[in-house]
Write an enzyme that holds these catalytic residues in place. Structure first.
Site, PDB file in Angstrom:
ATOM      1  N   ILE B  34       6.635   5.106  -9.553  1.00 44.31           N
ATOM      2  CA  ILE B  34       7.476   3.845  -9.137  1.00 44.31           C
ATOM      3  C   ILE B  34       6.553   2.517  -9.128  1.00 44.31           C
ATOM      4  O   ILE B  34       6.742   1.386  -8.673  1.00 44.31           O
ATOM      5  CB  ILE B  34       7.828   3.794  -7.710  1.00 44.31           C
ATOM      6  CG1 ILE B  34       6.769   4.574  -6.818  1.00 44.31           C
ATOM      7  CG2 ILE B  34       9.105   4.896  -7.591  1.00 44.31           C
ATOM      8  CD1 ILE B  34       7.179   4.448  -5.238  1.00 44.31           C
ATOM      9  N   GLY B  35       5.361   2.708  -9.881  1.00 42.81           N
ATOM     10  CA  GLY B  35       4.626   1.500 -10.133  1.00 42.81           C
ATOM     11  C   GLY B  35       3.201   1.914 -10.425  1.00 42.81           C
ATOM     12  O   GLY B  35       2.724   3.109 -10.547  1.00 42.81           O
ATOM     13  N   GLY B  37      -0.785   0.193 -11.977  1.00 40.58           N
ATOM     14  CA  GLY B  37      -1.794  -0.731 -11.748  1.00 40.58           C
ATOM     15  C   GLY B  37      -2.752  -0.332 -12.726  1.00 40.58           C
ATOM     16  O   GLY B  37      -2.923   0.271 -13.656  1.00 40.58           O
ATOM     17  N   LYS B  58      -0.333   7.256  -4.045  1.00 40.33           N
ATOM     18  CA  LYS B  58      -0.934   6.109  -4.679  1.00 40.33           C
ATOM     19  C   LYS B  58      -2.270   6.927  -5.410  1.00 40.33           C
ATOM     20  O   LYS B  58      -2.991   7.471  -4.544  1.00 40.33           O
ATOM     21  CB  LYS B  58      -1.613   4.907  -4.087  1.00 40.33           C
ATOM     22  CG  LYS B  58      -2.168   3.919  -4.588  1.00 40.33           C
ATOM     23  CD  LYS B  58      -2.501   2.770  -3.960  1.00 40.33           C
ATOM     24  CE  LYS B  58      -3.399   1.804  -4.344  1.00 40.33           C
ATOM     25  NZ  LYS B  58      -3.717   0.811  -3.612  1.00 40.33           N
ATOM     26  N   ASP B 152      -4.944 -10.733   1.586  1.00 44.27           N
ATOM     27  CA  ASP B 152      -4.400 -10.930   0.130  1.00 44.27           C
ATOM     28  C   ASP B 152      -2.872 -10.872   0.444  1.00 44.27           C
ATOM     29  O   ASP B 152      -2.087  -9.872   0.164  1.00 44.27           O
ATOM     30  CB  ASP B 152      -4.684  -9.575  -0.759  1.00 44.27           C
ATOM     31  CG  ASP B 152      -4.371  -9.725  -1.996  1.00 44.27           C
ATOM     32  OD1 ASP B 152      -3.919 -10.692  -2.434  1.00 44.27           O
ATOM     33  OD2 ASP B 152      -4.167  -8.876  -2.790  1.00 44.27           O
TER      34      ASP B 152
END
Lengths: 336, 537
Positions: B34-35, B37, B58, B152
């Site tokens: 789903i993602g 980086g 993650k 952030d």
């Protein structure tokens, strides 16, 4: 109107005393089910007090901490067994209060009263508390809190020495490899702190305990199948051996062919990071001016393989020191 | 202070009552990506022993991640010790080979940034913004009360569940003012607002003076990091995030991130010319112009974007702002029905995004994707010298102030850039760029890199001066030593950056030369074969 009836503000010592009373209550009434409501109330009060201790020691958004208040607080805190009570009762506190308590304990380790660190004196007389803190690594709920407190306590050289010389050192080899990443890393951080912070104490510990320590270190950490364990261990080994205060230990380590073989295996590891850290230790073997015959033999036998390896051994970013070290190692090995 | 704790409500999950998530990869079944980086991939997964409960995992590649292990650990620890309904907390984390798996709650609607880019390019309705920002503020209150700075805050780090509940995520760069470097004897005190950074070269990464965060959302004092900064930097980013949600993208985001930051530091910026003079972007600008925001919203954002950190409200105070007073629980239903139901699922989005923007940053991708700002969208731009940012409440955007900066630097010379306020030159450049057919970014980048280089060098000199001054004064004791250490660390950082930037400049120049060559070649080609040119254009 309200101001007229406001009670006199409590002094820092008052807050400590009240905290202590509440902790004693909590300690005594730990198992009782009956007075739950009362216990909840005391618990809330305790949380408030511990938070207040924190804001006296650290200051808050509006004000900086006041030295005089900190001194008062510290004196009262160590005058009696508040630290012991706080550590023992920690598992009964809620998460936020645990965190506050941890920060209070951390701060107290640096507070001075008439230029003496009171906390250090207290811990020296109550070393069993360190046993409690270390055993925290076996309880997932409190491991991180006890771990933080422990690392603050071993800032004191005498306390670090106590832990180094205790049987607990052996347990760290297990804690470091716990499956839970947060806790294993916390134990690693403490282990590293123990073995690098107080130079003279560490040098003495390593020479006295050389055999069992490095045997454990080699077999359990450097040869571990766990990536993190291996990566942290090889980094720590480099830090220890390259420290000038440990030069005697370093000479002993790089004179062993078994150690050399472990390092050569790590050079071939699939992880680049591990390879690089391993190189920083391997170079000590090569640079040793008085290599024992067994070490020379291994290097000669593997000479061509090693030279081929170093020819292709590069790191991503340019590093003059690394290149210079590599040149030196290649020169040493070729000249054998 | 007690009142603050009460109102914010750090609701404590009793974590002994929570299910224990297993610490081995075998217990989880990865369902889909789903993602992704640079060094991490996020999966939707099922935890088999817990009745196949859905989680997000993650997977961080520790071998590839730049951060050293200590930083990864600090993030994991921060996540393990936070407990608030609006803060994303990890269930557990463990290693799988050279990867770290962080098991987290699955937030079905994904990040607000992803929601914006997959259905609301011009921003969300104001009542939705209010509810999600209120929950974000609650999270911020909690963090700040803990002495933790997020550093952030942005739409990409605000996650939404299918019921509209919101969690603030990503503590990769967060810092705690209570955390002290283990191997230093740093000065140890200070109020939350301007806490002294923990010193120590070995742990310089935990220093507050480090660069952290994502450029568009960064407060000026974070970029000018030698000033040091505190929780008020989060408030600035919160204000930028509000604008991001209102407009669909953060201010200045038509520039690539590094450039936006460079410009904010060097106070030189290319500004979008008003909608009137830009034909290509006219429609979307007009749409933006039409949007009406309430007075309360504008007032709230403008208070966050105050230049002076001290004048920005605290998160706690901000929560009491009239803008959030109107929030009702039915706004969550509104959010679910009108926003969440209108965008594809996170699984679909991930599949699409890899094809669409191809920007390898996926889940953490900084909005907007580059493709949106290049190509046909190249807007007429103008070089103007500014000294800072003023929030323009009227247009609900950040505006530059054009007072001359106090520390005017000498303008360095560049081979390919006519640094001139003369519009003619600009037009010429613009036209040449269009003819080139390339986006011309390198033309602009080089001078900016050179400028930033100059600025950094100047800053380094300033720090060195301070250092020397300190040394001369002497006798400051431990605190001075700590400060000095910190400054030395900072100088080293700066030197590193200067070096990195010099290489970047060199590379850019080389690329420029190459492009010139290409251009020349193409010009020759055009000369010989004109039919080819007309076809290609």
């Amino acid at each position: 109107m309200k101001g007229l009836f406001k009670s006199k503000p409590r002094t820092p010592a008052d807050v400590v005393r009240q905290t202590r009373e509440l902790l004693i209550f909590l300690d005594l009434h730990s198992g009782s089910r009956g007075g739950d409501a009362k216990r909840e109330e005391k618990m809330a009060e305790l949380s408030k007090n511990i938070r207040e201790l924190k804001s006296i020691l650290y200051g808050n958004g509006e004000s900086e901490p006041v030295t005089e208040a900190c001194v008062q607080l510290t004196q009262e805190f160590f005058r009696e067994n508040t630290l012991r009570l706080l550590i023992i009762c920690l598992p009964k506190l809620n998460l936020e209060t645990r965190k506050d308590a941890t920060q209070v304990v951390a701060n107290l380790q640096r507070q001075q009263v008439s230029s003496k660190i009171v906390a250090s004196e207290y811990l020296e007389a109550n070393k069993d508390l360190l046993d409690t803190l270390i055993s925290g690594y076996e309880n997932m709920d409190i491991a991180l809190h006890y771990g933080s407190m422990l690392r603050e306590c071993i800032r004191h050289q005498s306390i670090a020495r106590y832990v180094l010389e205790s049987d607990h050192m052996k347990k760290f080899f297990d804690y470091i490899q716990l499956p839970n990443f947060d806790i294993a890393s916390d134990a690693s951080a403490t282990f590293k702190e123990l073995l690098t912070r107080h130079k003279a104490t560490v040098a003495e510990f390593l020479s006295k305990n050389y055999d069992w320590f490095f045997s454990e270190f080699n077999t359990r950490l450097l040869s571990s199948t766990n990536y993190i364990t291996k990566r942290q261990a090889i980094k720590l080994l480099g830090d220890m051996l390259l420290d000038r205060s440990n030069s005697a230990v370093m000479m002993r380590y790089v004179s062993s062919k078994d150690n050399l073989m472990i390092l050569m295996n790590l050079l071939r590891d699939s992880s680049k990071n591990i390879q690089i850290e391993a190189f920083h230790v391997f170079k000590l073997f090569a640079a040793n001016k008085n290599k024992p015959t067994e070490v020379v033999n291994i290097l000669v036998t593997n000479r061509s393989k090693l030279l081929r390896f170093f020819a292709g051994f590069k790191i991503d970013k340019e590093d003059e020191q690394f290149e210079a070290d590599k040149e030196q190692v290649i020169k040493e090995i070729s000249a054998l | 202070m007690a009142a603050a704790a009460g109102s914010v409500g750090g609701d404590d999950h009793h974590h002994h009552q929570q299910a224990r998530y297993p610490l081995d990869a075998g217990s989880y079944r990865l369902l889909c990506k789903i993602g992704s980086g640079v060094s991490a991939v996020v999966y939707k997964a099922a935890c088999v022993p817990l009745g196949s409960a859905v989680v997000a995992i993650k997977a961080i590649d520790l071998e590839r991640s730049r951060a050293n292990l200590d930083e990864v650990w600090r993030e994991a620890k921060a996540m393990a010790l936070l407990s608030h309904r609006n803060v994303l907390r990890a269930h557990c984390s463990f290693t799988v080979g050279s990867h770290l798996w962080v098991v987290m709650p699955f937030m079905a609607a994904g990040s607000l940034h992803s929601i914006l880019s997959h259905g609301f390019p011009d921003g969300l309705p104001e009542q939705c913004i209010a509810v999600v920002l209120r929950d974000t503020l609650r999270a911020l209150c909690y963090l700040h009360e803990q002495g933790r700075i997020h550093r952030d805050i942005k739409a990409g780090n605000i996650l939404v569940d299918s019921d509209g509940s919101v969690k603030l995520a990503d503590f990769g760069v967060s810092a705690s003012i209570y955390e002290t470097a283990p191997s230093t004897s740093s000065a140890f005190s200070g109020p939350i607002n301007h806490a002294p950074p923990p010193s120590g070269a070995a742990l310089s990464s935990s220093c507050f003076n480090d660069m952290a965060g994502t450029p568009y959302w960064m407060a000026p004092e974070v970029i000018h990091s030698h000033v040091g900064y505190g929780i008020k930097a989060d408030i600035w980013s919160f204000g930028i995030t509000a604008l991001e949600l209102a407009h669909g993208r953060p201010p200045l985001s038509h520039l690539p991130p590094s450039k936006s930051m460079l410009m904010r530091i060097t106070s030189r910026v290319r500004l979008e010319v008003d909608a009137s003079s830009s034909s290509s972007e006219g429609s979307s600008s007009a749409a933006r112009k039409k949007k009406k925001f309430s007075k309360a919203f504008k007032d709230m954002v403008s208070s966050c974007l105050c230049q002076e950190p001290a004048k920005r409200p605290s998160a706690e105070k901000l929560l009491r702002h009239p803008f959030f007073k109107g929030c009702r629980s039915r706004d969550y239903d509104y959010l679910v029905r009108n926003v969440l139901d209108a965008v594809p699922t996170v699984e679909e989005r991930c599949r699409d995004s890899t094809q669409l923007c191809g920007c390898a940053r996926g889940a953490r991708c900084v909005s907007p994707c580059r493709h949106a700002s290049s190509g046909s969208n190249v807007v007429a731009a103008k070089n103007r010298r500014i000294s800072g940012w003023n929030f323009n409440e009227e247009s609900f955007e950040l505006d530059p102030t054009d007072k001359p900066p106090e520390q005017q630097q000498q303008q360095p010379c560049f081979p390919f850039h006519h640094d001139n306020d003369d519009d003619m030159v600009e037009h010429e450049q613009e036209q040449r760029r269009r003819q080139d057919g390339n986006d011309g970014s390198s033309d602009v980048a080089v001078p900016h890199l050179v400028t930033i280089l100059g600025s950094l060098e100047m800053q380094r000199d300033m720090v060195m001066q301070v250092l020397e001054g300190d040394g001369g004064g002497g006798g400051g004791g431990g605190e001075t030593a700590g400060r000095e250490e910190m400054l030395v660390g900072y100088v080293r950082e700066l030197e590193k950056r200067v070096q990195e930037l010099s290489t970047e400049v060199e590379e850019e120049m080389a690329r420029n030369a190459h492009l010139q060559e290409l251009l020349h070649e193409r010009a020759c080609e055009n000369h010989t074969d004109s039919s080819h040119t007309s076809g290609s254009r």
